[in-house]
Design an enzyme around this catalytic site. Structure first.
Site, PDB file in Angstrom:
ATOM      1  N   GLU A 149       0.569  -1.512   0.092  1.00  0.00           N
ATOM      2  CA  GLU A 149       0.048  -0.126  -0.087  1.00  0.00           C
ATOM      3  C   GLU A 149       0.882   1.394   0.100  1.00  0.00           C
ATOM      4  O   GLU A 149       2.109   1.287   0.330  1.00  0.00           O
ATOM      5  CB  GLU A 149      -0.979  -0.051   1.164  1.00  0.00           C
ATOM      6  N   LYS A 202      -3.305  -2.149  15.862  1.00  0.00           N
ATOM      7  CA  LYS A 202      -2.811  -1.122  16.756  1.00  0.00           C
ATOM      8  C   LYS A 202      -4.122  -1.019  17.974  1.00  0.00           C
ATOM      9  O   LYS A 202      -5.135  -0.860  17.757  1.00  0.00           O
ATOM     10  CB  LYS A 202      -2.391   0.248  16.319  1.00  0.00           C
TER      11      LYS A 202
HETATM   12  N1  PSU Z   1      -2.877   1.459  10.702  1.00  0.00           N
HETATM   13  C1  PSU Z   1      -1.364   1.470  10.789  1.00  0.00           C
HETATM   14  N2  PSU Z   1      -0.552   1.910   9.895  1.00  0.00           N
HETATM   15  C2  PSU Z   1      -1.335   2.612   8.837  1.00  0.00           C
HETATM   16  C3  PSU Z   1      -2.647   2.727   8.401  1.00  0.00           C
HETATM   17  C4  PSU Z   1      -3.441   1.740   9.707  1.00  0.00           C
HETATM   18  O1  PSU Z   1      -0.920   0.799  11.823  1.00  0.00           O
HETATM   19  O2  PSU Z   1      -0.605   3.284   8.065  1.00  0.00           O
HETATM   20  C5  PSU Z   1      -3.340   2.990   7.317  1.00  0.00           C
HETATM   21  C6  PSU Z   1      -3.586   2.277   6.331  1.00  0.00           C
HETATM   22  O3  PSU Z   1      -3.442   2.576   5.065  1.00  0.00           O
HETATM   23  C7  PSU Z   1      -5.011   1.654   6.526  1.00  0.00           C
HETATM   24  C8  PSU Z   1      -5.556   3.186   7.080  1.00  0.00           C
HETATM   25  O4  PSU Z   1      -5.649   1.057   5.503  1.00  0.00           O
HETATM   26  O5  PSU Z   1      -4.624   3.786   7.738  1.00  0.00           O
HETATM   27  C9  PSU Z   1      -6.854   2.994   7.785  1.00  0.00           C
HETATM   28  O6  PSU Z   1      -7.483   4.455   7.686  1.00  0.00           O
HETATM   29  P1  PSU Z   1      -8.721   4.554   8.414  1.00  0.00           P
HETATM   30  O7  PSU Z   1      -8.727   4.135   9.896  1.00  0.00           O
HETATM   31  O8  PSU Z   1      -9.140   5.930   8.232  1.00  0.00           O
HETATM   32  O9  PSU Z   1      -9.708   3.716   7.646  1.00  0.00           O
END
Ligand code: PSU
Ligand code: MN
Length: 307
Positions: free
Chosen positions: A27, A162
Site C-alpha cells: 500500500e 494497533k
Molecule cells: N494502521 C497502521 N498504519 C497505517 C494505517 C493503519 O497501523 O498506515 C493506514 C492504512 O493505510 C489503513 C488506513 O488502511 O490507515 C486506515 O485508515 P482509516 O482508519 O481512516 O480507515
C-alpha cells in the site's frame, strides 16, 4: 484479471501475474501518511527488495494522475514519500472522484485490495489495518478496511491491529462478515507493536503452505471475502506493553480534545504515538513491515505452487 481502462499494471507485474508467478501488493498510505520522510521511502524500497529476495515480484499500489497503478517505479515512490500528507488518503469512497479529477491518491488497505484484485494480485503485505475505533459505539468510526476484507478476495498480511482500535470489536466485526483471522505461529492476536493483545485469533497456522492452502480453498469455493493473516512483530523489535499503551491512551485523549475525526483520525494517532515514544515506535513499525513482507512473499510462492 479485471483489466480496465483506468488501470496501469507495471510490465514486470503483468508478466508475473500472466505467468502465474508470485506477486505481493503493497500500500502507499503507509508511505505518505504512516511514516515520515525519508524513512518512508527507504522503507518502501527495502520492502520491495525483501519481497524480491523471497522470490516474489513487488507491486506498490497508488493512484497517480488519476491512473490506478499496480507497480510503481522508485521515482514514483519517492514522489509520494516527499508529498507525504499532501497526497489525498484514498479509501473506497474517494476512488472514482480522484480518477475523474486525474488526481493523486495514496491507497489505504481498502483501495490497495481493490486495485490488487483488479490486477490479478492475491496477496498484500502491510503494517497494520484499520478497524473499529475505541468509542465507535458513539462515533461509528469503523474503517472501510473491514468492509473490504469482507468483500474482496485478497489476503492481507499484517502485524495485527494497533490498540488505537478496539481490538475486541474489530474481531467481532470480522467474524460477522465472515473474514477468517489467522495467527502466524500464535493463537493470540498480535497488537502491532507488541506480540500479545489478550485476544484470540480464529486459527493458528505455522507455515506459508498452510496459509496458502486455506486461501486456495477459499478461492476454489468462490467465497467473496479476503483473509487476514496476523504476523507477530519479532521479539527483538517488540515494544514494552506499558510504554506503548500509555502513549496510545495519551494520543487518543489528544485526538478527542482537538475534535479530530473522520479520515484524519488514524494518521493523527499514528503521528502522535510516534512523537510520544520518541521515535522508538517508528523503528518497530519498519521492522514489522519487513517481517510481513517476508511472510507474504513466501505465502505467495506457496499459493502459486498450488494454482
Ligand atoms: N494502521 C497502521 N498504519 C497505517 C494505517 C493503519 O497501523 O498506515 C493506514 C492504512 O493505510 C489503513 C488506513 O488502511 O490507515 C486506515 O485508515 P482509516 O482508519 O481512516 O480507515
Ligand atoms: Mn475511520
Amino acid at each position: 484479471m479485471n483489466l480496465n481502462q483506468y488501470l496501469d499494471v507495471a510490465p514486470e507485474v503483468a508478466a508475473a501475474v500472466a505467468a502465474g508467478k508470485p506477486v505481493v501488493a503493497l500500500e502507499s498510505t503507509i508511505i505518505s501518511h504512516g511514516m515520515p520522510y525519508p524513512q518512508n521511502v527507504e522503507t518502501a524500497l527495502k520492502v520491495e527488495q525483501i519481497i524480491r529476495d523471497n522470490g516474489a515480484v513487488p507491486a506498490t499500489i497508488a493512484i497517480l494522475g488519476g491512473r490506478l497503478k499496480a507497480g510503481l517505479t522508485p521515482d514514483e515512490i519517492e514522489y509520494l514519500a516527499k508529498k507525504g500528507q499532501d497526497v489525498i488518503k484514498a479509501s473506497r469512497r474517494d476512488l472514482a472522484v480522484l480518477v475523474a479529477r486525474k488526481a493523486d491518491g495514496a491507497t489505504t488497505v481498502t483501495t490497495t485490495m481493490m486495485i490488487a484484485h483488479m490486477a490479478g494480485i492475491q496477496i498484500f503485505a502491510t503494517g497494520g489495518i484499520g478497524g473499529v475505533h475505541r468509542g465507535a459505539e458513539t462515533t461509528m468510526d469503523i474503517s472501510a478496511d473491514l468492509e473490504e476484507l469482507a468483500s474482496t478476495p485478497v489476503m492481507v498480511v499484517c502485524a495485527g491491529a494497533k490498540s488505537i482500535l478496539d481490538l475486541g470489536l474489530t474481531l467481532e466485526y470480522l467474524e460477522t462478515h465472515g473474514v477468517p483471522v489467522i495467527g502466524y505461529g500464535t493463537k493470540e492476536l498480535p497488537a502491532f507493536y507488541t506480540r500479545k493483545s489478550g485476544f484470540e485469533v480464529d486459527y493458528r497456522m505455522d507455515s506459508p503452505e498452510e496459509i496458502a492452502a486455506a486461501f486456495h480453498v477459499s478461492r476454489e469455493l468462490g467465497l467473496k471475502g479476503g483473509m487476514l493473516v496476523t504476523n507477530p512483530i519479532p521479539e527483538e523489535f517488540a515494544m514494552d506493553h506499558d510504554v506503548i499503551n500509555k502513549a496510545i491512551d495519551e494520543a487518543i485523549a489528544q485526538a478527542n480534545a482537538q475534535g479530530i475525526h473522520g479520515k484524519a483520525t488514524t494518521p493523527f494517532l499514528l503521528a502522535k504515538v510516534k512523537e510520544l515514544t520518541g521515535g522508538d515506535s517508528l523503528d518497530s513499525n519498519i521492522q514489522l513491515v519487513f517481517n510481513n513482507a517476508r511472510l507474504a512473499a513466501k505465502t505467495a510462492a506457496a499459493l502459486c505452487a498450488m494454482n
